[in-house]
Scaffold this motif. Structure first.
Motif: not given
Length: 645
Positions: A227-235
């Motif tokens: 989830r955190q990696l996804f947020l980094q790519k999709n802020p």
């Protein structure tokens, strides 16, 4: 069978289910990301899979409810949404039949992981039930193949399941029975029995379940990392947020009870083989689903199934572990049963789904025993432990249903765990199937709910008016006709009563006196069947007038928490008092005079209903409304049990 809404109550209940509740639930499934989970896994949209590991099951229960409702109330909008979910499931299901958006998104290639915790088969069971309902309504072989691929996958992967390979939340056992009912393939029935028979047979279950729970927590951390990696790519991505669940009052040592159940396997009914589970223990919904599947299998020829064990467990539940509302689950910690006699009305969890599970179980026992007590409990729980879970307008819900409220428990539009709303809707949508049973020689009238089929039509004023008209066709008149005499017709001090049937006073007798009285204050075992074959009019009609008298209920053996307390019921309806319009009412202090209780007419929204009025110890008039209606006017203190002055 089709519902025939001949009373205001049932007309609006069916319409609210169709027009409001399912539409509201659909919107919530969209808002919460549940349906988008399927679209993401299918590659139709980009995003991040959201929700609990068992979130798929909420979509499946909605599909089940919609298919059942469409059979009686077809609409293009409903059909379009049914087709949408069927299409999504087809897109996500793997070639060998496996489907689970949690694993397919987060852990591709992994399956049957942590079965005691992650609900993979629980989700599949609800999908099988939905597919069976879809086939009964539409007879589409292509959609049915969704179910048969799942069934065949389970046959291949679990030819001889062990206890640890039985899902931690029973449901697949029911789903396999329903798949058998629409396919006739006995291997699915056998697989259901294998799962039931394997449960509780692992002496080291406490260890293996602990390993699975630890592994689940590791996987949960891995998901959060994703989830955190996804947020980094999709802020800018906006995750869905689920509302909190209602509050509940916890017992002082409830956590200890839960820990003991987890270590022993009792919480999951894994502590002993199913044939030895004479006492209801653990999670209430899981226990009810397990018992439902057991008796379903017996009704389909499982002569070696432990039927008597199930009957004994039902009797123990009714006499020792059930609230006066029919609610089940003494403790919030385990959403389940406590020790015998644990009936604190303020702590009682009484999850809506637990009542529904018990209703399914009782309906199956009625088929195999032809005893009225099981249909009686179905009726009482329907009105007092199940319908309380849905608001008057169909768009608010209750998850837990205590009998006394002094904290922030209120009806909400949705929950973090929204299992109850679609479960209740699918039950309401198929109530006509529980109304009567026909055998080769007999017709049993179990419920007084308006309905019509080729041989019988029921018109009813229930639950507030006791007038019922039943019309039988010439074909059905060749059979013996048995009508259920509700337990609430009898006062506890008298095993006899009388009814008006076709203008004649007919004496009726209660069922067998139970060995152990019901501690909760309601006992369905007083119910009985009356052979009404000789009472039919020449045109095949029965006009029945059930007495809707006020009953003052007390608890047998008086558990200390309910000492000197009473509650009111009228017909099949339990009553409570709210503080929202009576700010002086205090569940802890108000005392009631039982003499001179009156019935008055009241209206709430679209519903006209009878309220009760009693005098409190300060000579204030205190009004009681049906318990299932509480909370529809806003936050309030509430109590079913009040102290007698």
């Amino acid at each position: 069978m089709k519902p025939v809404p001949s009373s205001q109550f049932w007309q609006h209940t069916f319409e609210v289910t169709q027009l409001t509740s399912l539409n509201h639930q659909w919107n919530q499934l969209e808002k919460s990301g549940c349906l988008n989970n399927f679209r993401i896994v299918a590659g139709q949209i980009s995003g991040f899979r959201e929700g609990w590991v068992f979130a798929d099951s909420d979509a499946y229960k909605w599909l089940d409810a919609a298919c059942r409702l469409y059979a009686s109330y077809p609409s293009n909008e409903l059909l379009g949404r049914i087709d949408t979910i069927i299409g999504l499931v087809k897109s996500v299901q793997m070639p060998d039949g496996y489907i689970n958006t949690f694993n397919q998104f987060h852990f591709p290639g992994q399956r049957w992981v942590n079965l005691q915790v992650e609900h993979e088969m629980y989700c599949l069971g609800h999908l099988l039930e939905a597919i069976a309902s879809h086939y009964k309504t539409f007879a589409e072989a292509d959609a049915l193949r969704i179910g048969t691929r799942i069934g065949d996958l389970l046959l291949r992967d679990f030819p001889s399941p062990t206890a640890i390979e039985c899902d931690g939340h029973q449901e697949i056992e029911i789903g396999l029975v329903r798949l058998f009912e629409v396919t006739g393939k006995t291997a699915y029935l056998e697989q259901s029995r294998k799962f039931l028979a394997a449960r509780g047979t692992d002496r080291f279950f406490w260890y293996t379940s602990h390993i699975q729970k630890s592994n689940y927590l590791h996987r949960k951390k891995a998901v959060e990392h994703q989830r955190q990696l996804f947020l980094q790519k999709n802020p800018g991505f906006a995750f869905s947020t689920l509302p909190p669940n209602n509050e509940s009052k916890e017992p002082a040592l409830g956590w200890l009870w839960r820990k003991m159940e987890e270590l022993s396997g009792t919480y999951l009914q894994q502590h002993t083989p199913i044939g030895q589970q004479l006492e209801p223990l653990g999670h209430s919904v899981r226990f009810g689903y397990m018992q439902t599947a057991l008796v379903q299998n017996y009704n389909h020829g499982w002569q070696n199934g432990p039927l008597q064990t199930s009957i004994t467990a039902w009797d123990r539940m009714v006499s020792q572990k059930m609230s006066v509302s029919g609610g089940l689950g003494a403790y919030p910690w385990n959403e389940g049963f406590g020790p015998d006699g644990e009936l604190d009305p303020e702590i009682a969890y009484n999850e809506t789904c637990a009542a529904l599970a018990s209703m399914f179980w009782s309906a199956e026992l009625a088929k195999v025993t032809n005893q009225a007590c099981y249909a009686d409990l179905f009726e009482w729980q329907l009105y007092n432990a199940a319908l309380v879970g849905i608001g008057l307008n169909g768009d608010t819900f209750l998850y837990n249903n205590p009998l006394e409220v002094n904290i922030d428990i209120q009806r909400r539009a949705w929950y973090s765990v929204p299992c109850c709303p679609p479960n209740l809707s699918r039950t309401i949508a198929s109530l006509s199937a529980y109304t009567l049973r026909e055998t080769k020689k007999s017709v049993f009238i179990d419920q007084y709910i308006p309905m019509k089929n080729d041989t019988v039509q029921i018109q009813s004023g229930f639950p507030f008016d006791g007038k019922v008209v039943i019309n039988f066709s010439k074909e059905s008149l060749e059979k013996r006709v048995f009508i259920r005499i509700p337990s609430w017709v009898f006062h506890s001090a008298s095993p006899t009563s009388s009814l008006m049937i076709n203008g004649i006073t007919v004496p009726v007798n209660a069922g067998a006196t139970p060995n152990r009285p019901a501690q909760g204050g309601y006992d369905p075992r007083l119910s009985n069947y009356l052979d009404a074959s000789e009472l039919l009019r020449s045109d095949g009609a029965l006009e029945i007038a059930f007495p809707m008298e006020i009953t003052i209920r007390k608890t047998d053996r008086h558990p200390h928490i309910l000492d000197r307390k009473i509650c009111f019921s009228r017909g099949p309806i339990l009553y409570c008092a709210e503080s929202i319009s009576q700010p002086w009412f205090d569940p802890k202090k108000t005392k009631i005079k039982v003499a001179g209780v009156q019935v008055i007419a009241r209206k709430l929204g679209w519903l006209d209903y009878p309220a009760l009025v009693a005098m409190d110890h300060h000579n204030n008039s205190l009004e009681f409304l049906p318990y299932y209606l509480w909370g529809n006017r806003g936050r309030s203190r509430m109590a079913v049990w009040v102290e007698e002055d």
